[in-house]
Design an enzyme around this catalytic site. Sequence first.
Site, PDB file in Angstrom:
ATOM      1  N   TYR A  30       3.819  -0.112   9.795  1.00  0.00           N
ATOM      2  CA  TYR A  30       3.826  -0.668   8.438  1.00  0.00           C
ATOM      3  C   TYR A  30       3.065  -1.988   8.406  1.00  0.00           C
ATOM      4  O   TYR A  30       2.180  -2.189   7.570  1.00  0.00           O
ATOM      5  CB  TYR A  30       5.267  -0.865   7.969  1.00  0.00           C
ATOM      6  CG  TYR A  30       5.386  -1.625   6.662  1.00  0.00           C
ATOM      7  CD1 TYR A  30       5.036  -1.033   5.458  1.00  0.00           C
ATOM      8  CD2 TYR A  30       5.858  -2.934   6.642  1.00  0.00           C
ATOM      9  CE1 TYR A  30       5.146  -1.725   4.260  1.00  0.00           C
ATOM     10  CE2 TYR A  30       5.962  -3.632   5.453  1.00  0.00           C
ATOM     11  CZ  TYR A  30       5.607  -3.022   4.264  1.00  0.00           C
ATOM     12  OH  TYR A  30       5.711  -3.722   3.087  1.00  0.00           O
ATOM     13  N   SER A  34       2.985  -8.263   3.360  1.00  0.00           N
ATOM     14  CA  SER A  34       4.290  -8.410   4.015  1.00  0.00           C
ATOM     15  C   SER A  34       4.198  -9.447   5.128  1.00  0.00           C
ATOM     16  O   SER A  34       3.154  -9.585   5.785  1.00  0.00           O
ATOM     17  CB  SER A  34       4.733  -7.078   4.615  1.00  0.00           C
ATOM     18  OG  SER A  34       5.853  -7.241   5.468  1.00  0.00           O
TER      19      SER A  34
END
Length: 312
Positions: free
Chosen positions: A136, A111
């Site tokens: 995350y 990501s």
Amino acid sequence: MNKILVTGANGFVGSSLCDTLCRRGMDFVPVVRKADLNGQISVGDLGPDTDWTAALDGCDVVIHLAARVHVMNDSASDPLAAFRAVNVDATLNLARQALAKGVKRFVFVSSIKVNGEETTNQAFTAFDEPAPIDPYGQSKLEAEIALQELGNVTGLEVVIVRPPLVYGPGVRANFRRLMQLVKIGVPLPLGAIHNRRSMVAVDNLVDLLVLCASHPAAAGQVFMVSDDHDVSISELLRLLAAAMGKRSMLLALPAGLIAGAAAVLGKSAVASRLLGSLQVDINHTKSTLQWQPPVSMEFALKKTVAAYRAHS
């Protein structure tokens, strides 16, 4: 020809990837948590003890999409531990079992949050010092590091791809909400916002993932990906309105006023995504792999809107 294991095969990106592999006549194994279609292999919940033996039989490459994804207002008592269990421990478990079964290459979909949440004067590159802000992003970075260390020791060819916001037919969450607002003609106070944000159409991301599964130069690399066409939030809304055949309803309010109102309403995180910039530099990806996004943003947005209108 390589046989590719695809995790998260029934997800937003995974289903598009499997469709592309099927159209191209490529051999692949779609893996999901709970199978609902013929040909899918179920492995249950992802964790450090998940058994991948049956799914990995005969595979040469893994494209690992399955993850615990970022959500607003995470309800987990310890979000970082929850993210680590799936995004780090389960990923490393899969990679180790893949090695034992003779897999040569592991493509990990990470990501842009590994780099951070916002850019100012320069776009993020694959060579920047990582600076994740939330659990995350931290878990994705830890997974990247663990995979790279495993690759250095064993020779497993690790390829890492860091996408920004992914959109396309079937997209949900904030992007779908934007389309809903444009469709019903809600006036939005974003006409004076001239930020710059990178996004990637799911077709472009999938095309790059397939290339990363086999390109000799991809081994050991970290790649950024985007449509190579950054937009402001106001430009994006105008493009969505045009794709719907509607007139954009934008009011030109100052960014500071919008941010202040959002803070009062407890929506500062949402406002930062609408007002801030987040750009990625894909020059390394393009030059290393001789790759160009095959689909333009305008075409991809029209395709996304058409699918949304057909199912809403």
